[in-house]
Design an enzyme around this catalytic site. Structure first.
Site: not given
Ligand code: GAR
Length: 206
Positions: A182, A16, A112
Site C-alpha cells: 500500500a 517511503n 499513515h
Molecule cells: C511508515 O510506515 C509510515 O507510514 C509511518 O512510519 C513509517 C516510516 O517508515 N508513519 C507514521 O506512522 C506517521 N503517523 P519509513 O521511514 O521507512 O518511510
C-alpha cells in the site's frame, strides 16, 4: 512544463522517501521534483538515501533547536531557501503546529499506515499502529495518504489502499506488508496527483 518543487520530511529509515525517489527516476512523478529532504533526526538512514540520490539533506531537530517555534522557523527558512511548493511527510515523527500547516493549505501530504479513521491521531505512529490493529483483531488494514492540517491525521483523504491481515502476523510482518502493498504504491501516486495540480496552478499564475 513547470515542475512542483517538493521537500520530503523524514525521521527514520526512509523507505517511503525511497519509493518517491524511485518513482521520480522512473518518470512516474513527472510533475514534481524532490529538491530537499529534511530530517528531524541527524542519524536517520533516510538522509543517506537522499545523498545517494543527489538530493540535499538538512537536519532540523526540535530538541537541539530548543522548542517548537525555533524548530518550525528553521524548517521554514530551508523551505524558503529552496523555493518549496509542496511538502511530503514520509515517516516524519514530529507534529507541526497550526501556524505551520496554515502556510501550506492542501500542499502538505502525509502517509499513515492504517485506513483512517481507524488507528490514527495522537499516539498512533510507526509500529504502534500495527500493534493496535492486531490487538483489535481487524482482518483488513491498509494505508492512507491525506492532506495535513492542524488535526493529527485529520486532513482530507487523497488515496487509500486496503491490505489483508493474516494469521500469525506480528506488528513487524504487518508493517512490512502494509508498506509493500500500500504505502509505497499510493504515496507516489498521490504525490503525482497533487504535484500536477500545483504545477498547473503555478503556470496559470506565471
Ligand atoms: C511508515 O510506515 C509510515 O507510514 C509511518 O512510519 C513509517 C516510516 O517508515 N508513519 C507514521 O506512522 C506517521 N503517523 P519509513 O521511514 O521507512 O518511510
Amino acid at each position: 512544463m513547470t515542475k512542483t518543487r517538493i521537500a520530503v520530511f523524514v525521521s527514520g529509515g526512509g523507505t517511503n522517501l525511497q519509493a518517491l525517489l524511485d518513482a521520480e527516476a522512473a518518470g512516474k512523478l513527472s510533475s514534481g521534483q524532490i529538491v530537499l529532504v529534511i530530517s528531524s533526526q541527524k542519524d536517520a538512514y533516510a538522509l543517506t538515501r537522499a545523498e545517494k540520490a543527489g538530493v540535499p539533506g538538512a537536519v532540523c531537530s526540535r530538541k537541539e533547536l530548543g522548542g517548537q517555534a525555533a524548530f518550525e522557523a528553521a524548517i521554514l527558512a530551508k523551505l524558503e531557501e529552496y523555493g518549496i511548493d509542496m511538502i511530503i511527510l514520509a515517516g516524519f515523527m514530529s507534529i507541526l503546529s497550526k501556524d505551520f500547516t496554515d502556510r501550506y493549505p492542501e500542499r502538505i501530504l502525509n502517509v499513515h499506515p492504517a485506513l483512517i479513521p481507524s488507528f490514527c491521531g495522537q499516539g498512533y505512529y510507526g509500529l504502534r499502529v500495527h500493534e493496535a490493529a492486531l490487538a483489535r483483531g481487524v482482518k483488513v488494514t491498509g494505508a492512507t495518504v491525506h492532506f495535513v492540517n492542524e488535526i493529527p491525521d485529520g486532513g482530507r483523504i487523497i488515496l487509500q489502499k486496503p491490505v489483508a491481515v493474516e494469521d500469525g502476523d506480528t506488528p513487524e510482518i504487518l508493517q512490512r506488508r502494509v508498506m509493500e502493498q500500500a504505502e509505497w504504491i499510493i504515496l507516489p501516486q498521490a504525490a503525482e496527483m497533487v504535484a500536477a495540480d500545483i504545477a498547473r496552478r503555478k503556470e496559470h499564475e506565471a
